[in-house]
Design a protein around this motif. Structure first.
Motif, mmCIF file in Angstrom:
data_model
loop_
_atom_site.group_PDB
_atom_site.id
_atom_site.type_symbol
_atom_site.label_atom_id
_atom_site.label_comp_id
_atom_site.label_asym_id
_atom_site.label_seq_id
_atom_site.Cartn_x
_atom_site.Cartn_y
_atom_site.Cartn_z
ATOM 1 N N ARG A 169 0.799 -1.264 0.289
ATOM 2 C CA ARG A 169 -0.007 0.057 -0.059
ATOM 3 C C ARG A 169 0.825 1.150 0.004
ATOM 4 N NH1 ARG A 169 -5.628 -0.472 3.032
ATOM 5 N NH2 ARG A 169 -6.183 -2.528 2.141
ATOM 6 N N LEU A 170 2.024 1.131 0.838
ATOM 7 C CA LEU A 170 2.700 2.146 0.698
ATOM 8 C C LEU A 170 3.413 2.504 -0.713
ATOM 9 C CD1 LEU A 170 4.254 4.593 2.402
ATOM 10 C CD2 LEU A 170 6.231 2.834 2.758
ATOM 11 N N GLN A 171 3.666 1.547 -1.451
ATOM 12 C CA GLN A 171 4.291 1.651 -2.856
ATOM 13 C C GLN A 171 3.058 2.254 -3.602
ATOM 14 O OE1 GLN A 171 7.414 1.111 -4.105
ATOM 15 N NE2 GLN A 171 8.088 1.010 -1.827
ATOM 16 N N GLY A 172 1.884 1.856 -3.430
ATOM 17 C CA GLY A 172 0.730 2.465 -4.145
ATOM 18 C C GLY A 172 0.956 4.001 -3.881
ATOM 19 N N GLY A 173 0.859 4.364 -2.581
ATOM 20 C CA GLY A 173 0.795 5.844 -2.199
ATOM 21 C C GLY A 173 1.843 6.627 -3.135
ATOM 22 N N LEU A 174 3.063 6.004 -3.171
ATOM 23 C CA LEU A 174 4.171 6.678 -3.689
ATOM 24 C C LEU A 174 3.742 6.902 -5.306
ATOM 25 C CD1 LEU A 174 7.363 5.168 -2.306
ATOM 26 C CD2 LEU A 174 6.530 7.295 -1.892
ATOM 27 N N LEU A 175 2.999 5.958 -5.741
ATOM 28 C CA LEU A 175 2.717 6.214 -7.333
ATOM 29 C C LEU A 175 1.661 7.236 -7.292
ATOM 30 C CD1 LEU A 175 2.555 2.034 -8.282
ATOM 31 C CD2 LEU A 175 4.245 4.159 -9.173
ATOM 32 N N LEU A 176 0.673 7.046 -6.515
ATOM 33 C CA LEU A 176 -0.304 7.930 -6.555
ATOM 34 C C LEU A 176 0.183 9.581 -6.236
ATOM 35 C CD1 LEU A 176 -3.336 6.642 -4.483
ATOM 36 C CD2 LEU A 176 -3.252 7.226 -6.885
ATOM 37 N N GLN A 177 1.180 9.673 -5.478
ATOM 38 C CA GLN A 177 1.738 10.833 -4.957
ATOM 39 C C GLN A 177 2.252 11.312 -6.027
ATOM 40 O OE1 GLN A 177 4.961 12.275 -4.690
ATOM 41 N NE2 GLN A 177 4.183 14.183 -3.811
ATOM 42 N N ALA A 178 3.238 10.529 -6.885
ATOM 43 C CA ALA A 178 4.085 10.935 -8.130
ATOM 44 C C ALA A 178 3.247 11.327 -9.352
ATOM 45 C CB ALA A 178 4.966 9.943 -8.395
ATOM 46 N N ASP A 179 2.158 10.517 -9.629
ATOM 47 C CA ASP A 179 1.521 10.456 -10.603
ATOM 48 C C ASP A 179 0.381 11.791 -10.689
ATOM 49 O OD1 ASP A 179 3.016 8.571 -11.693
ATOM 50 O OD2 ASP A 179 1.368 7.163 -11.782
ATOM 51 N N TYR A 180 -0.097 11.997 -9.388
ATOM 52 C CA TYR A 180 -1.250 13.054 -9.407
ATOM 53 C C TYR A 180 -0.869 14.052 -8.376
ATOM 54 C CZ TYR A 180 -4.176 9.256 -11.630
ATOM 55 O OH TYR A 180 -4.312 8.367 -12.494
ATOM 56 N N CYS A 181 -0.737 13.740 -7.225
ATOM 57 C CA CYS A 181 -0.260 14.827 -6.184
ATOM 58 C C CYS A 181 0.746 15.601 -6.681
ATOM 59 C CB CYS A 181 0.090 14.243 -4.841
ATOM 60 S SG CYS A 181 -1.241 13.007 -4.050
ATOM 61 N N ALA A 182 1.842 15.283 -6.973
ATOM 62 C CA ALA A 182 2.941 16.130 -7.239
ATOM 63 C C ALA A 182 2.857 17.013 -8.639
ATOM 64 C CB ALA A 182 4.236 15.108 -7.330
ATOM 65 N N ARG A 183 1.883 16.555 -9.355
ATOM 66 C CA ARG A 183 1.536 17.201 -10.507
ATOM 67 C C ARG A 183 0.420 18.057 -10.628
ATOM 68 N NH1 ARG A 183 2.775 12.639 -15.180
ATOM 69 N NH2 ARG A 183 4.774 12.043 -14.373
ATOM 70 N N GLY A 184 -0.016 18.253 -9.476
ATOM 71 C CA GLY A 184 -1.409 19.105 -9.267
ATOM 72 C C GLY A 184 -2.567 18.469 -9.972
ATOM 73 N N CYS A 185 -2.803 17.107 -9.962
ATOM 74 C CA CYS A 185 -4.120 16.536 -10.501
ATOM 75 C C CYS A 185 -5.058 16.128 -9.833
ATOM 76 C CB CYS A 185 -3.312 15.513 -11.416
ATOM 77 S SG CYS A 185 -2.409 15.778 -12.659
ATOM 78 N N CYS A 186 -5.346 16.721 -8.489
ATOM 79 C CA CYS A 186 -6.374 16.511 -7.558
ATOM 80 C C CYS A 186 -7.717 16.612 -8.332
ATOM 81 C CB CYS A 186 -6.190 17.483 -6.521
ATOM 82 S SG CYS A 186 -4.926 17.334 -5.436
ATOM 83 N N GLY A 187 -8.488 15.682 -8.162
ATOM 84 C CA GLY A 187 -9.681 15.521 -8.885
ATOM 85 C C GLY A 187 -9.647 14.519 -10.060
ATOM 86 N N ARG A 188 -8.386 14.399 -10.524
ATOM 87 C CA ARG A 188 -8.192 13.434 -11.542
ATOM 88 C C ARG A 188 -7.678 11.853 -11.176
ATOM 89 N NH1 ARG A 188 -5.167 17.369 -15.448
ATOM 90 N NH2 ARG A 188 -5.370 18.757 -13.617
ATOM 91 N N CYS A 189 -7.333 11.967 -9.896
ATOM 92 C CA CYS A 189 -6.872 10.974 -8.991
ATOM 93 C C CYS A 189 -7.958 9.746 -9.095
ATOM 94 C CB CYS A 189 -6.350 11.026 -7.721
ATOM 95 S SG CYS A 189 -6.135 9.764 -6.683
ATOM 96 N N PRO A 190 -7.549 8.443 -9.360
ATOM 97 C CA PRO A 190 -8.562 7.313 -9.197
ATOM 98 C C PRO A 190 -9.314 7.453 -7.884
ATOM 99 C CG PRO A 190 -6.478 6.567 -9.736
ATOM 100 C CD PRO A 190 -6.239 7.934 -9.513
ATOM 101 N N LEU A 191 -8.742 7.763 -6.623
ATOM 102 C CA LEU A 191 -9.372 8.043 -5.623
ATOM 103 C C LEU A 191 -10.198 9.153 -5.203
ATOM 104 C CD1 LEU A 191 -6.423 6.764 -3.372
ATOM 105 C CD2 LEU A 191 -8.319 5.326 -4.141
ATOM 106 N N SER A 192 -10.340 10.372 -6.237
ATOM 107 C CA SER A 192 -11.192 11.298 -5.974
ATOM 108 C C SER A 192 -12.373 10.987 -6.400
ATOM 109 C CB SER A 192 -10.718 12.343 -6.990
ATOM 110 O OG SER A 192 -9.632 12.752 -7.121
ATOM 111 N N PRO A 193 -13.421 11.662 -5.629
ATOM 112 C CA PRO A 193 -14.963 11.449 -5.514
ATOM 113 C C PRO A 193 -15.413 11.888 -7.053
ATOM 114 C CG PRO A 193 -14.436 12.951 -4.016
ATOM 115 C CD PRO A 193 -13.048 12.953 -4.406
ATOM 116 N N PRO A 194 -16.287 10.974 -7.655
ATOM 117 C CA PRO A 194 -16.849 11.273 -8.980
ATOM 118 C C PRO A 194 -17.321 12.777 -9.148
ATOM 119 C CG PRO A 194 -18.270 9.720 -7.689
ATOM 120 C CD PRO A 194 -17.200 10.100 -6.907
ATOM 121 N N ALA A 195 -17.218 13.407 -10.202
ATOM 122 C CA ALA A 195 -17.565 14.726 -10.394
ATOM 123 C C ALA A 195 -18.984 14.872 -10.473
ATOM 124 C CB ALA A 195 -16.671 15.170 -11.611
#
Length: 106
Positions: free
Chosen positions: A80-106
């Motif tokens: 799970r920690l490795q998954g968190g690192l992937l989410l952080q690198a692919d979404y959080c660090a790129r300002g992609c909040c709302g596009r992350c697979p864990l974001s609530p549906p729009a």
């Protein structure tokens, strides 16, 4: 150490604490054992699934709070920690909040 089922505890030695032993097992022992054929894929996956989290990394603290609140442990295992690192690198660090697979549906 390269015996299936020996667990991350076998990576402990004087001066090597729990977190470092888990990191060594996750990033060196299991991949090397699988890559050299010392372990079967089944044994490596079993060892990987049994690894606890070495502790949350600083850059994941905000994501950890968001996902688990104060008492939650969203990164309670090494996987799970490795998954968190992937989410952080692919979404959080790129300002992609709302596009992350864990974001609530729009």
């Amino acid at each position: 150490m390269l015996a299936p089922g020996s667990g991350w505890q076998a990576a402990r030695a004087p001066g090597i604490g729990r977190g470092t032993a888990v990191e060594v097992a996750a990033n060196a022992v299991i991949p090397a054992a699988l890559g050299t054929g010392a372990w079967t894929e089944e044994a490596a996956l079993e060892a990987w699934a049994a690894l606890p989290s070495p502790g949350t990394y600083g850059k994941l603290r905000q994501l950890e709070r968001w996902l688990g609140g104060r008492d939650g442990r969203p990164f309670g295992s090494a996987g799970r920690l490795q998954g968190g690192l992937l989410l952080q690198a692919d979404y959080c660090a790129r300002g992609c909040c709302g596009r992350c697979p864990l974001s609530p549906p729009a």
